[in-house]
Motif scaffolding. Structure first.
Motif, mmCIF file in Angstrom:
data_model
loop_
_atom_site.group_PDB
_atom_site.id
_atom_site.type_symbol
_atom_site.label_atom_id
_atom_site.label_comp_id
_atom_site.label_asym_id
_atom_site.label_seq_id
_atom_site.Cartn_x
_atom_site.Cartn_y
_atom_site.Cartn_z
ATOM 1 N N ILE A 14 37.514 41.194 50.294
ATOM 2 C CA ILE A 14 36.184 41.792 50.163
ATOM 3 C C ILE A 14 36.142 43.027 51.046
ATOM 4 N N LYS A 15 35.965 44.188 50.408
ATOM 5 C CA LYS A 15 35.958 45.474 51.117
ATOM 6 C C LYS A 15 34.568 45.860 51.597
ATOM 7 N N ASP A 16 33.557 45.535 50.780
ATOM 8 C CA ASP A 16 32.183 45.945 51.070
ATOM 9 C C ASP A 16 31.206 44.885 50.616
ATOM 10 N N PHE A 17 30.200 44.635 51.423
ATOM 11 C CA PHE A 17 29.071 43.811 50.999
ATOM 12 C C PHE A 17 28.002 44.787 50.518
ATOM 13 N N VAL A 18 27.670 44.711 49.237
ATOM 14 C CA VAL A 18 26.735 45.657 48.648
ATOM 15 C C VAL A 18 25.292 45.194 48.838
ATOM 16 N N GLY A 19 25.046 43.897 48.673
ATOM 17 C CA GLY A 19 23.703 43.387 48.893
ATOM 18 C C GLY A 19 23.350 42.213 48.002
ATOM 19 N N GLU A 68 22.351 44.124 37.683
ATOM 20 C CA GLU A 68 21.877 44.637 38.977
ATOM 21 C C GLU A 68 23.053 44.918 39.906
ATOM 22 N N ALA A 69 24.047 44.036 39.909
ATOM 23 C CA ALA A 69 25.232 44.234 40.755
ATOM 24 C C ALA A 69 25.998 45.483 40.317
ATOM 25 N N ARG A 70 26.152 45.666 39.016
ATOM 26 C CA ARG A 70 26.863 46.860 38.503
ATOM 27 C C ARG A 70 26.135 48.141 38.906
ATOM 28 N N GLU A 71 24.812 48.121 38.825
ATOM 29 C CA GLU A 71 24.029 49.298 39.212
ATOM 30 C C GLU A 71 24.262 49.669 40.677
ATOM 31 N N LEU A 72 24.582 48.682 41.502
ATOM 32 C CA LEU A 72 24.851 48.919 42.919
ATOM 33 C C LEU A 72 26.317 49.270 43.186
ATOM 34 N N GLY A 73 27.142 49.263 42.138
ATOM 35 C CA GLY A 73 28.549 49.616 42.285
ATOM 36 C C GLY A 73 29.454 48.462 42.666
ATOM 37 N N ALA A 74 28.983 47.244 42.507
ATOM 38 C CA ALA A 74 29.782 46.065 42.853
ATOM 39 C C ALA A 74 30.699 45.690 41.693
ATOM 40 N N VAL A 101 29.455 42.335 45.952
ATOM 41 C CA VAL A 101 30.510 42.867 46.819
ATOM 42 C C VAL A 101 31.440 43.778 46.025
ATOM 43 N N ARG A 102 32.231 44.558 46.780
ATOM 44 C CA ARG A 102 33.359 45.274 46.207
ATOM 45 C C ARG A 102 34.612 44.571 46.717
ATOM 46 N N ALA A 103 35.412 44.106 45.794
ATOM 47 C CA ALA A 103 36.622 43.368 46.165
ATOM 48 C C ALA A 103 37.853 44.033 45.563
#
Length: 104
Positions: A14-19, A68-74, A101-103
């Motif tokens: 997991i590189k980033d926690f998007v929200g 919603e996750a895709r809209e945030l770039g996850a 997240v971004r993984a």
């Protein structure tokens, strides 16, 4: 989109926690089908009309959460959960939620 109920994704970092992301829907059955389902409670057994309604509602809620996750770039959602509640007789809310997240 990878969706897991765990807090990690096996084989991925997991590189980033998007929200926090969520999706929900409130579903009800057609009055005619609701009456048939009511009759089924007298004789017992699965009430297929409600099973179908809840399966459809879960799919819609998950699809909205993924959007919603895709809209945030996850590219993944971890810790995904589903909850339901009765809004009124014959209508239920289903909510899907988790952490985007971004993984890699």
């Amino acid at each position: 989109m990878i969706i897991v109920t765990t807090d990690c994704i096996p084989g991925k970092e997991i590189k980033d926690f998007v929200g926090f992301v969520k999706g929900s829907t409130v579903q009800s059955k057609h009055i005619g089908k609701d009456l048939l389902a009511g009759l089924k409670t007298i004789v017992g057994g699965e009430i297929k009309e409600y099973t179908d309604m809840l399966n459809e509602a879960r799919k819609k809620a998950i699809d909205r959460m993924v959007d919603e996750a895709r809209e945030l770039g996850a590219n993944a959602i971890i810790g995904m959960r589903l909850q339901s509640s009765s809004v009124m007789q014959g209508a239920s809310e289903i909510i899907a939620y988790g952490t985007a997240v971004r993984a890699e």
